[in-house]
Design a protein around this motif. Structure first.
Motif, PDB file in Angstrom:
ATOM      1  N   VAL A 474       0.844  -1.194   0.000  1.00 48.64           N
ATOM      2  CA  VAL A 474       0.000   0.000   0.000  1.00 48.64           C
ATOM      3  C   VAL A 474       0.880   1.245   0.000  1.00 48.64           C
ATOM      4  N   THR A 475       0.603   2.175  -0.918  1.00 50.78           N
ATOM      5  CA  THR A 475       1.357   3.428  -0.982  1.00 50.78           C
ATOM      6  C   THR A 475       0.632   4.474  -0.137  1.00 50.78           C
ATOM      7  N   LYS A 476       1.125   4.656   1.058  1.00 51.59           N
ATOM      8  CA  LYS A 476       0.392   5.453   2.043  1.00 51.59           C
ATOM      9  C   LYS A 476       0.327   6.934   1.703  1.00 51.59           C
ATOM     10  N   LYS A 477       1.312   7.432   0.964  1.00 52.32           N
ATOM     11  CA  LYS A 477       1.218   8.839   0.579  1.00 52.32           C
ATOM     12  C   LYS A 477       0.013   9.048  -0.337  1.00 52.32           C
ATOM     13  N   ASP A 478      -0.316   8.017  -1.146  1.00 50.00           N
ATOM     14  CA  ASP A 478      -1.503   8.101  -2.006  1.00 50.00           C
ATOM     15  C   ASP A 478      -2.782   7.987  -1.185  1.00 50.00           C
ATOM     16  N   VAL A 479      -2.737   7.167  -0.115  1.00 51.52           N
ATOM     17  CA  VAL A 479      -3.898   7.060   0.765  1.00 51.52           C
ATOM     18  C   VAL A 479      -4.197   8.422   1.390  1.00 51.52           C
ATOM     19  N   VAL A 480      -3.147   9.101   1.841  1.00 50.46           N
ATOM     20  CA  VAL A 480      -3.327  10.423   2.452  1.00 50.46           C
ATOM     21  C   VAL A 480      -4.020  11.373   1.484  1.00 50.46           C
ATOM     22  N   HIS A 481      -3.571  11.379   0.236  1.00 51.40           N
ATOM     23  CA  HIS A 481      -4.163  12.267  -0.771  1.00 51.40           C
ATOM     24  C   HIS A 481      -5.648  11.925  -1.000  1.00 51.40           C
ATOM     25  N   LEU A 482      -5.970  10.631  -0.949  1.00 50.32           N
ATOM     26  CA  LEU A 482      -7.336  10.198  -1.228  1.00 50.32           C
ATOM     27  C   LEU A 482      -8.334  10.548  -0.122  1.00 50.32           C
ATOM     28  N   ILE A 483      -7.860  10.611   1.127  1.00 51.69           N
ATOM     29  CA  ILE A 483      -8.818  10.755   2.225  1.00 51.69           C
ATOM     30  C   ILE A 483      -8.729  12.094   2.952  1.00 51.69           C
ATOM     31  N   GLN A 484      -7.809  12.954   2.520  1.00 52.66           N
ATOM     32  CA  GLN A 484      -7.705  14.267   3.187  1.00 52.66           C
ATOM     33  C   GLN A 484      -8.983  15.093   3.007  1.00 52.66           C
TER      34      GLN A 484
END
Length: 484
Positions: A474-484
């Motif tokens: 899982v690419t967590k920096k992408d998760v951050v962008h998706l749920i901010q």
């Protein structure tokens, strides 16, 4: 002589590789790789650590090209088959590759770039026959052997340079720890621009004189068919693959489930790595296969450093003990630091980044935070930047929260991250993939019953799937962008 080539010479009559429905002996691999080395040496007597980028399908061609580059004195730069052109350009330009090797289907993708960069383009099956024969150069172990690019979670990917000595140490350490032998057979379902596939699966099996089958397109049914036919006895994968296999097995009729379980039980070894293995997945797979997966820990820069034991107790959620020839310690902040012959030489053309990655006394700083249990085994808490959330003065392990969330009925997968917050520093947030509809309030109330309030997510966002890299991590920096 290249050590892995030398180690495999006694097994010339055995099957080395199975790909595209064909079997290739070690003798065939030795000859084909030597021929490819001759092709690369048409204009020189020694590539002298020149970089050769190659975009080649997994299988016999991949290995003959890799070994051929090594025998010609070059450094291999594997390209990811799924990368878009800008990413391929970055890797080729950054590594300074002068030769590009491609399977025929990738010629159109890279021919214009090869022309632009004045790189020699070799297309397998088209212009890959040597016109002259030369003596192959002597290759010293101190020479550069491979450049693998990091996933670039903080900025642009860095090229990790490993020498032949580094690779020899990494492979021989795993041969000893995991008891590889010429009686083994395995399958590679992993991308071949990462250390997991290149070293742990392919290089270890061929060093040991074992056979390696390639499955370029992953299929749950094909994996189970392979296991039930008893064509393999060693299997390595990432947690995502085990999750897919569990889901597939659970949908089988009872009779087929039993047959699959009986076949799985006959395997010698099953390993999980490249991402944290959820305890829930480990336990479900043990019920299905009878195997308690051997989890290990490593990274591009160091190969493998820690492993649960081959013989002896394996602890769920822990990655075990230092491998043979590897020294490991924890800093005062709990960071894993590694020293030994397995540790890479340098980041390509980045002397400052290289220097900053080592302590004053020569230990590589992994950036991963861990604790040591009462038996001396290591438990990963997460990255010091991504998986360690600093909220309200607390250091919180995202992995710990993820383990709890996965136990909640209806949650298929999740990823916990820290979101920037003026009051708390970081706010604990969870991206969840659901099997069915979930009530946020009920979930939050349940989480409050499972762990301290400061660890429970303050925000839940439902996603159709989690963003992942080529290794399934899982690419967590992408998760951050998706749920901010």
């Amino acid at each position: 002589m290249i050590q892995i080539f030398n180690k495999s010479l006694p097994f010339s009559g055995k099957t080395a590789i199975i790909s595209n429905g064909k079997s290739y002996s070690y003798a065939a691999l030795h000859q084909a790789s030597a021929n490819f080395a001759q092709l690369l040496l048409e204009e020189t007597d020694d590539l002298a650590e020149g970089r050769v980028a190659f975009m080649v399908n997994p299988g016999f061609d991949y290995v003959r090209v890799q070994w051929g580059i090594w025998q010609a004195g070059g450094i291999v730069v594997p390209l990811c088959l799924s990368y878009p052109l800008p990413s391929l350009r970055y890797t080729i330009e950054n590594s300074g590759a002068s030769v590009i090797v491609v399977s025929p289907e990738f010629e159109e993708t890279l021919k214009d770039l090869a022309d632009e960069l004045a790189c020699r383009l070799v297309v397998l099956g088209k212009n890959d026959q040597a016109k002259t024969l030369k003596a192959l150069p002597e290759i010293d172990d101190a020479r550069g052997a491979m450049i693998l690019y990091t996933s670039g979670t903080t900025n642009l990917p860095k090229g990790v340079v490993s020498t032949h000595a580094n690779l020899n140490a990494q492979i021989s350490s795993l041969i000893e720890a995991w008891k590889w032998s010429s009686d083994d057979s395995t399958v590679c379902v992993l991308p071949l621009h990462h250390v997991h596939g290149v070293v742990n699966v392919v290089s270890c099996s061929l060093w040991a004189g074992a056979s390696c089958e390639f499955m370029p397109n992953f299929s749950e049914k094909a994996i189970f068919d392979l296991i039930e036919s008893q064509r393999i006895n060693v299997f390595m994968a990432v947690p995502t693959i085990y999750f897919k296999l569990i889901t597939y097995w659970e949908a089988l009729p009872k009779v087929e489930q039993n047959a699959a379980t009986n076949s799985l039980a006959k395997l010698r070894l099953m390993i999980s790595g490249s991402a944290a293995l959820p305890v829930s997945v480990m336990e479900r797979w043990k019920n299905i296969s009878t195997h308690l997966l051997l989890e290990r820990y490593g990274m591009t820069e160091i190969g493998m450093a820690l492993s649960n034991p081959y013989d002896g107790p394996r602890v769920a959620g822990h990655v075990g003990y230092p491998l043979p020839g590897v020294s490991v310690r924890l800093s005062d902040e709990g960071e894993i630091q590694v020293k030994g012959a397995t540790v890479f030489k340098e980041y390509w053309n980045k002397p400052e980044s290289t220097a900053e990655s080592f302590t004053a006394d020569g230990w590589f700083m992994t950036g991963d935070i861990a604790t040591i249990d009462e038996l001396g085994g290591y438990r990963i808490l997460g990255r010091n930047s991504v998986d360690i959330i600093k909220s309200g003065g607390y250091k919180i392990s995202a992995l710990e929260i993820e383990e709890v969330l996965r136990q909640y009925p209806g949650i298929a997968d999740c990823s916990v991250v820290g979101l920037p917050n003026d009051e708390w520093g970081e706010l604990v947030a969870a991206a969840i993939v659901t099997k069915n509809q979930i009530d946020d309030k009920a979930l939050h109330a349940w989480m409050r019953e499972q762990m301290p309030a400061y660890k429970t997510p303050r925000k839940y966002v439902i996603l159709a799937d989690l963003p992942r890299n080529a290794m399934g991590k899982v690419t967590k920096k992408d998760v951050v962008h998706l749920i901010q």
